[in-house]
Design an enzyme around this catalytic site. Structure first.
Site, PDB file in Angstrom:
ATOM      1  N   GLY A  55      43.898  38.606  40.002  1.00  0.00           N
ATOM      2  CA  GLY A  55      42.468  38.611  40.305  1.00  0.00           C
ATOM      3  C   GLY A  55      41.670  38.286  39.054  1.00  0.00           C
ATOM      4  O   GLY A  55      42.122  38.546  37.936  1.00  0.00           O
ATOM      5  N   GLN A  60      34.267  38.132  33.737  1.00  0.00           N
ATOM      6  CA  GLN A  60      35.377  38.035  32.784  1.00  0.00           C
ATOM      7  C   GLN A  60      35.451  36.663  32.120  1.00  0.00           C
ATOM      8  O   GLN A  60      36.117  36.497  31.102  1.00  0.00           O
ATOM      9  CB  GLN A  60      36.721  38.302  33.488  1.00  0.00           C
ATOM     10  N   CYS A 116      44.668  44.443  33.567  1.00  0.00           N
ATOM     11  CA  CYS A 116      43.477  43.597  33.658  1.00  0.00           C
ATOM     12  C   CYS A 116      43.560  42.517  32.583  1.00  0.00           C
ATOM     13  O   CYS A 116      43.916  42.819  31.443  1.00  0.00           O
ATOM     14  CB  CYS A 116      42.234  44.459  33.447  1.00  0.00           C
ATOM     15  N   LEU A 117      43.235  41.286  32.949  1.00  0.00           N
ATOM     16  CA  LEU A 117      43.292  40.183  31.980  1.00  0.00           C
ATOM     17  C   LEU A 117      42.322  40.407  30.821  1.00  0.00           C
ATOM     18  O   LEU A 117      42.512  39.837  29.751  1.00  0.00           O
ATOM     19  CB  LEU A 117      43.001  38.850  32.671  1.00  0.00           C
ATOM     20  N   HIS A 158      39.293  46.647  42.268  1.00  0.00           N
ATOM     21  CA  HIS A 158      39.336  46.406  40.824  1.00  0.00           C
ATOM     22  C   HIS A 158      38.356  45.285  40.443  1.00  0.00           C
ATOM     23  O   HIS A 158      37.573  45.422  39.508  1.00  0.00           O
ATOM     24  CB  HIS A 158      40.775  46.044  40.419  1.00  0.00           C
ATOM     25  N   GLU A 159      38.396  44.180  41.194  1.00  0.00           N
ATOM     26  CA  GLU A 159      37.524  43.030  40.894  1.00  0.00           C
ATOM     27  C   GLU A 159      36.058  43.360  41.192  1.00  0.00           C
ATOM     28  O   GLU A 159      35.161  42.966  40.452  1.00  0.00           O
ATOM     29  CB  GLU A 159      37.958  41.792  41.689  1.00  0.00           C
ATOM     30  N   HIS A 162      34.356  45.025  38.397  1.00  0.00           N
ATOM     31  CA  HIS A 162      33.895  44.123  37.330  1.00  0.00           C
ATOM     32  C   HIS A 162      32.462  43.654  37.592  1.00  0.00           C
ATOM     33  O   HIS A 162      31.685  43.464  36.661  1.00  0.00           O
ATOM     34  CB  HIS A 162      34.803  42.889  37.225  1.00  0.00           C
TER      35      HIS A 162
HETATM   36 NI    NI Z   1      40.216  43.216  35.678  1.00  0.00          NI
END
Ligand code: NI
Length: 190
Positions: A55, A60, A116-117, A158-159, A162
């Site tokens: 995701g 991000q 998470c990236l 999760h997304e 953000h």
């Molecule tokens: Ni993330």
């Protein structure tokens, strides 16, 4: 852009890392469903698959808008080409895009080790809702709603966090949160 016929093409967009201030801002609604938006989604998917991640939210990659992409189904396999080079082969793409998402219902709890990236190298268990109901728009601005559970539900939550300026480590205990915050800050200074 037809997501059903997704091909792994695009440009890599740099991913910002925690605790960048971009990650703590509340994103704004998407109002224009145009070519620029399609272009951004295409590059976000490309960046997500290359990372690889399941995701990626617009904040991000430096865009403070309510949009995220995800794919909880694809496979990535390391292969050796005939010339002896190691590379990754992707298959089973199931890209999804959520624009201006709103979680309108939630049920049950589920705990999963998330990553998470934007927080490289950190994996911690987070408690989420097992099932959610979500309303969102697609790339054309059309409205949809759906029910999601397990992995898809976790990934959406999760997304979606953000978009509200919340990174998953902020859902951990204060002790863990402060530990990771200090650790990430130190790594940034280096
Ligand atoms: Ni993330």
């Amino acid at each position: 852009m037809n997501l059903e016929k997704y091909e792994l093409k695009g440009e890599l967009i740099p991913i910002v890392t925690y605790p960048d201030t971009l990650l703590s801002q509340v994103a704004k609604d998407v109002t224009e469903f145009n070519k620029d938006l399609q272009h951004l989604v295409k590059n976000m998917l490309f960046t997500m698959y290359q990372a690889p991640g399941i995701g990626l939210a617009a904040p991000q990659v430096g865009h403070g808008i309510r949009l995220f992409v995800l794919d909880v189904d694809f496979d990535r396999e390391e292969v050796t080409t005939s010339s002896g080079k190691e590379e990754f082969r992707f298959s089973g793409f199931n890209p999804k895009v959520f624009i201006n998402p709103v979680i309108t219902g939630a049920n049950g709890t589920i705990t999963y080790e998330e990553g998470c990236l934007s927080v490289p190298g950190v994996y911690e268990e987070v408690k989420r809702h097992q099932t959610i109901h979500i309303k969102y728009q697609d790339l054309k601005g059309n409205f949809h709603e759906m029910e999601a559970d397990d992995m898809l539900s976790i990934c959406i939550q999760h997304e979606n966090d953000h978009l509200n300026g919340i990174v998953f480590i902020e859902r951990l205990s204060n002790l863990k949160k402060n530990f990771y915050k200090k650790k990430m800050l130190k790594e940034k200074v280096r």
